[in-house]
Design a protein around this motif. Structure first.
Motif, PDB file in Angstrom:
ATOM      1  N   UNK A   1     -43.734  52.165  31.412  1.00  0.00           N
ATOM      2  CA  UNK A   1     -43.511  52.063  29.971  1.00  0.00           C
ATOM      3  C   UNK A   1     -42.115  52.555  29.594  1.00  0.00           C
ATOM      4  N   UNK A   2     -41.719  53.684  30.128  1.00  0.00           N
ATOM      5  CA  UNK A   2     -40.399  54.236  29.807  1.00  0.00           C
ATOM      6  C   UNK A   2     -39.289  53.335  30.330  1.00  0.00           C
ATOM      7  N   UNK A   3     -39.448  52.816  31.537  1.00  0.00           N
ATOM      8  CA  UNK A   3     -38.442  51.911  32.096  1.00  0.00           C
ATOM      9  C   UNK A   3     -38.338  50.636  31.266  1.00  0.00           C
ATOM     10  N   UNK A   4     -39.480  50.112  30.824  1.00  0.00           N
ATOM     11  CA  UNK A   4     -39.478  48.887  30.020  1.00  0.00           C
ATOM     12  C   UNK A   4     -38.708  49.067  28.718  1.00  0.00           C
ATOM     13  N   UNK A   5     -38.775  50.275  28.159  1.00  0.00           N
ATOM     14  CA  UNK A   5     -38.068  50.560  26.907  1.00  0.00           C
ATOM     15  C   UNK A   5     -36.640  51.061  27.143  1.00  0.00           C
ATOM     16  N   UNK A   6     -36.256  51.187  28.404  1.00  0.00           N
ATOM     17  CA  UNK A   6     -34.910  51.668  28.704  1.00  0.00           C
ATOM     18  C   UNK A   6     -34.728  53.150  28.487  1.00  0.00           C
ATOM     19  N   UNK A   7     -35.819  53.916  28.509  1.00  0.00           N
ATOM     20  CA  UNK A   7     -35.752  55.363  28.320  1.00  0.00           C
ATOM     21  C   UNK A   7     -35.542  56.016  29.686  1.00  0.00           C
ATOM     22  N   UNK A   8     -34.426  56.681  29.839  1.00  0.00           N
ATOM     23  CA  UNK A   8     -34.071  57.250  31.137  1.00  0.00           C
ATOM     24  C   UNK A   8     -34.560  58.696  31.248  1.00  0.00           C
ATOM     25  N   UNK A   9     -35.623  58.864  32.000  1.00  0.00           N
ATOM     26  CA  UNK A   9     -36.159  60.187  32.309  1.00  0.00           C
ATOM     27  C   UNK A   9     -36.176  60.300  33.827  1.00  0.00           C
ATOM     28  N   UNK A  10     -35.541  61.330  34.348  1.00  0.00           N
ATOM     29  CA  UNK A  10     -35.402  61.439  35.802  1.00  0.00           C
ATOM     30  C   UNK A  10     -36.758  61.450  36.494  1.00  0.00           C
ATOM     31  N   UNK A  11     -37.708  62.193  35.950  1.00  0.00           N
ATOM     32  CA  UNK A  11     -39.027  62.277  36.568  1.00  0.00           C
ATOM     33  C   UNK A  11     -40.098  62.429  35.497  1.00  0.00           C
ATOM     34  N   UNK A  12     -41.154  61.620  35.597  1.00  0.00           N
ATOM     35  CA  UNK A  12     -42.266  61.750  34.653  1.00  0.00           C
ATOM     36  C   UNK A  12     -43.110  62.972  34.986  1.00  0.00           C
ATOM     37  N   UNK A  13     -42.809  63.652  36.093  1.00  0.00           N
ATOM     38  CA  UNK A  13     -43.496  64.891  36.450  1.00  0.00           C
ATOM     39  C   UNK A  13     -42.853  66.114  35.800  1.00  0.00           C
ATOM     40  N   UNK A  14     -41.703  65.910  35.134  1.00  0.00           N
ATOM     41  CA  UNK A  14     -41.010  67.027  34.498  1.00  0.00           C
ATOM     42  C   UNK A  14     -41.786  67.524  33.286  1.00  0.00           C
ATOM     43  N   UNK A  15     -41.720  68.828  33.049  1.00  0.00           N
ATOM     44  CA  UNK A  15     -42.313  69.367  31.825  1.00  0.00           C
ATOM     45  C   UNK A  15     -41.466  68.952  30.629  1.00  0.00           C
ATOM     46  N   UNK A  16     -42.127  68.596  29.535  1.00  0.00           N
ATOM     47  CA  UNK A  16     -41.434  68.154  28.334  1.00  0.00           C
ATOM     48  C   UNK A  16     -40.471  69.229  27.821  1.00  0.00           C
TER      49      UNK A  16
END
Length: 270
Positions: A143-158
């Motif tokens: 979902x994040x990749x589809x929207x172009x949202x660059x987050x290094x890891x989805x395992x990271x704490x918010x």
């Protein structure tokens, strides 16, 4: 001095040969809290796939309107029409079932949880008797990749992410919860230029898709003009100005608000 919207007494029918009904239509909404009239007569339309900027001074009624549309408050009078059907929004859950979701400044994210757990907050995927973390992790990344949202890891704490990244996660969560009408309450507040650019790019991407209709509450008029198709000014509990952004300017919007401020200082009425 202002452009008052034309009366909006009935939604478009959507019948053959007529335009599709608006994604959202509000007719003559009023709301009081005791002796205080928060909204007196608000009418607006949000076209399908449109990004509408809602501006106005503090206390103009913007937050009250958003809370009515998102199910926190019930209007005293007036009506709400979603995709051609009149509705009485009873709760936040009811609003979401109608495809209306809101992203507030506080985001409603849990800092101690991971990105992917926040993406599926209150709608977790379960492989009985455990959470299906692998599926949620994979879908959150997609979902994040589809929207172009660059987050290094989805395992990271918010808690470890920037304000712009947290805002993007909250928006992505709403979009992939099947929201068709997205209300963004000050999404760029207290952000630097780089973080603000991330959210503006996300809004542009959503607009290009044409699948979500968006209302943005903002105080930065330059950003409103940059990403919105149209702008409404809310003053004294009613919409007093409605223009395509291509037909207005930063100077005109600023002059309108400054004029209201000066009128208020002189003790002028609404």
């Amino acid at each position: 001095m202002t452009d008052t919207p034309s009366p909006q007494s009935a939604p478009d029918s959507g019948a053959p040969g007529t335009p599709d009904p608006p994604a959202l239509q509000v007719d003559h909404i009023a709301k009081r809290f005791g002796a205080v009239a928060a909204l007196t007569d608000v009418s607006l339309r949000l076209r399908k796939g449109e990004v509408l900027g809602l501006i106005g001074d503090n206390g103009a009624g913007k937050s009250t309107l958003i809370k009515i549309l998102s199910g926190f408050h019930r209007p005293d009078t007036g009506r709400i029409v979603v995709e051609g059907e009149e509705v009485a929004i009873k709760s936040v859950d009811h609003a979401r079932s109608l495809g209306i979701d809101t992203v507030y400044q506080d985001l409603a994210l849990i800092n101690e949880l991971t990105v992917y757990h926040n993406m599926f907050l209150n709608r977790e995927i379960v492989r009985w008797p455990l959470l299906h973390n692998r599926a949620m992790r994979r879908l959150a990344r997609k979902h994040l990749d589809d929207l172009g949202v660059r987050i290094a890891s989805v395992d990271a704490e918010v808690a470890k992410l920037s304000g712009g990244q947290r805002q993007a996660i909250a928006v992505a969560r709403s979009v992939y919860s099947d929201a068709r009408i997205l209300l963004l309450d000050e999404p760029l507040a207290a952000m630097g230029a780089k973080e603000g650019a991330l959210i503006l790019d996300l809004v542009r991407d959503l607009k290009a898709r044409g699948e979500v209709s968006i209302i943005i509450i903002a105080h930065n008029y330059a950003q409103v003009l940059e990403v919105c198709d149209r702008v409404n000014l809310l003053q004294h509990g009613r919409i007093t100005y409605d223009k395509e952004t291509a037909e207005t300017s930063l100077q005109e919007l600023t002059d309108l608000v400054v004029a209201e401020y000066r009128n208020t200082r002189r003790g002028g009425g609404s």
